[in-house]
Design a protein around this motif. Structure first.
Motif, short mmCIF file in Angstrom:
data_model
loop_
_atom_site.label_atom_id
_atom_site.label_comp_id
_atom_site.label_asym_id
_atom_site.label_seq_id
_atom_site.Cartn_x
_atom_site.Cartn_y
_atom_site.Cartn_z
N TYR A 1 0.83 -1.23 0.04
CA TYR A 1 -0.04 -0.04 0.19
C TYR A 1 0.73 1.28 0.13
O TYR A 1 0.47 1.98 -0.81
CB TYR A 1 -1.08 -0.02 1.16
CG TYR A 1 -2.09 -0.98 1.08
CD1 TYR A 1 -3.03 -1.03 0.07
CD2 TYR A 1 -2.33 -1.71 2.35
CE1 TYR A 1 -3.86 -1.87 -0.07
CE2 TYR A 1 -3.38 -2.62 2.14
CZ TYR A 1 -4.15 -2.80 0.95
OH TYR A 1 -5.16 -3.64 0.96
N LYS B 1 -6.26 0.50 7.83
CA LYS B 1 -7.41 -0.04 6.80
C LYS B 1 -8.39 -0.78 7.73
O LYS B 1 -9.61 -0.70 7.61
CB LYS B 1 -6.62 -0.96 5.69
CG LYS B 1 -7.81 -1.65 4.79
CD LYS B 1 -7.13 -2.22 3.66
CE LYS B 1 -8.23 -2.81 2.85
NZ LYS B 1 -8.81 -4.21 3.58
N LEU C 1 -11.19 1.09 -3.11
CA LEU C 1 -9.76 0.72 -2.69
C LEU C 1 -8.96 0.26 -3.97
O LEU C 1 -9.49 -0.62 -4.67
CB LEU C 1 -9.76 0.03 -1.45
CG LEU C 1 -10.12 0.53 -0.10
CD1 LEU C 1 -9.70 -0.51 0.99
CD2 LEU C 1 -9.53 2.02 0.18
N PRO D 1 -2.00 1.80 -9.77
CA PRO D 1 -2.42 2.66 -9.00
C PRO D 1 -2.15 4.26 -9.26
O PRO D 1 -3.32 5.09 -9.19
CB PRO D 1 -1.43 2.51 -7.74
CG PRO D 1 -1.01 1.27 -7.98
CD PRO D 1 -0.93 0.72 -9.50
N LYS E 1 -11.90 6.40 -6.52
CA LYS E 1 -10.68 5.38 -6.09
C LYS E 1 -9.68 5.77 -5.50
O LYS E 1 -9.31 5.40 -4.43
CB LYS E 1 -10.51 4.37 -7.05
CG LYS E 1 -9.82 3.10 -6.36
CD LYS E 1 -9.78 1.80 -7.66
CE LYS E 1 -10.86 1.31 -7.61
NZ LYS E 1 -11.03 -0.07 -8.53
N THR F 1 -8.85 5.52 -1.30
CA THR F 1 -7.48 5.15 -1.14
C THR F 1 -6.90 6.02 -0.06
O THR F 1 -6.25 5.63 0.93
CB THR F 1 -6.87 4.57 -2.29
OG1 THR F 1 -7.65 3.47 -3.07
CG2 THR F 1 -5.48 4.10 -1.86
#
Length: 248
Positions: free
Chosen positions: A67, A106, A119, A127, A154, A158
């Motif tokens: 992440y 999260k 997400l 990404p 998104k 995120t």
């Protein structure tokens, strides 16, 4: 964040995850499933350690969190939280690698738009199609999507969920990587004596935070010195961008 190639699991691990999922589903149908107990029991096994090792291998020698890419990936993360989606608890494609901080932030949060996740799953999508990077501050924010004339939903969720715009250590790490990549480009612009493949190899070796996606796919191409490379050496730029897209 960067796109991550998911590696295949060994046959033993695949079979084990399959058995665990069937057992989980059976207990859920009988109304006796204790999700945390089931996961903790499986997590202690050598086979699950092998699953963790595969996730870590996917992230290279530094075994970064999928992440944030700034911290060590220390544990297995469920993209769709096991508390909400027990039918995916042992599905290989639902398992990611994350650091303690991202895992804490999260938790069981999983925003959706209907059935569509809001997400980013770095093993399934790019990404930087949803995120943007601010080189002056090191902040990560949602990318503006001209197709909908708004910020990427998104990307927004995120960033909000993982606090990607509020973590000082994260910002410092991204800025450090940006300086390294900028220095490589500056050196090339002063002495463009090596090939596009060599340039991309050098950039990739120093890209600890996935910023090449921002540079070649996102808005980084409009910022110097990357803009200068694109304008002064268009063939080199196109070759780097093409090779990056193939290898990601």
């Amino acid at each position: 964040m960067r796109r991550v190639k998911r590696l295949p699991l060994g046959k033993k691990a695949v079979a084990y995850l399959g058995r665990c999922q069937k057992n989980t589903n059976r207990k859920a149908e009988a109304g006796v499933l204790d999700i945390e107990k089931e996961w903790k029991s499986a997590r202690k096994t050598q086979t699950m350690q092998a699953v963790l090792k595969t996730l870590q291998k996917m992230m290279g020698s530094r075994e970064r969190c999928m992440y944030c890419l700034d911290s060590h990936g220390s544990d297995i993360e469920h993209f769709r939280p096991k508390a909400l989606h027990h039918k995916r608890m042992f599905r290989w494609r639902n398992l990611l690698l994350c650091c303690t901080e991202c895992g804490r932030l999260k938790g069981n949060r999983f925003p959706t738009d209907g059935k569509r996740p809001l997400l980013i799953d770095p093993t399934k999508e790019e990404p930087w199609e949803h995120l943007d990077f601010i080189p002056e501050t090191g902040h990560i924010k949602a990318r503006f999507d001209p197709r909908i004339n708004a910020w990427s939903p998104k990307g927004e969720k995120t960033v909000e969920t993982l606090h990607l715009d509020r973590r000082e250590a994260l910002e410092a790490g991204y800025l450090k990587t940006l300086r390294r990549l900028s220095r490589i480009i500056d050196n090339f612009l002063e002495n463009p004596s090596f090939s596009a493949s060599h340039l991309l190899e050098s950039l990739s070796a120093d890209d600890e935070h996935g910023l090449l996606g921002w540079i070649f796919i996102g808005t980084g191409q409009h910022h110097p010195p990357f803009k200068d490379l694109r304008e002064q050496h268009p063939l080199i730029w196109e070759k780097c961008m093409a090779d990056f897209s193939i290898n990601r």
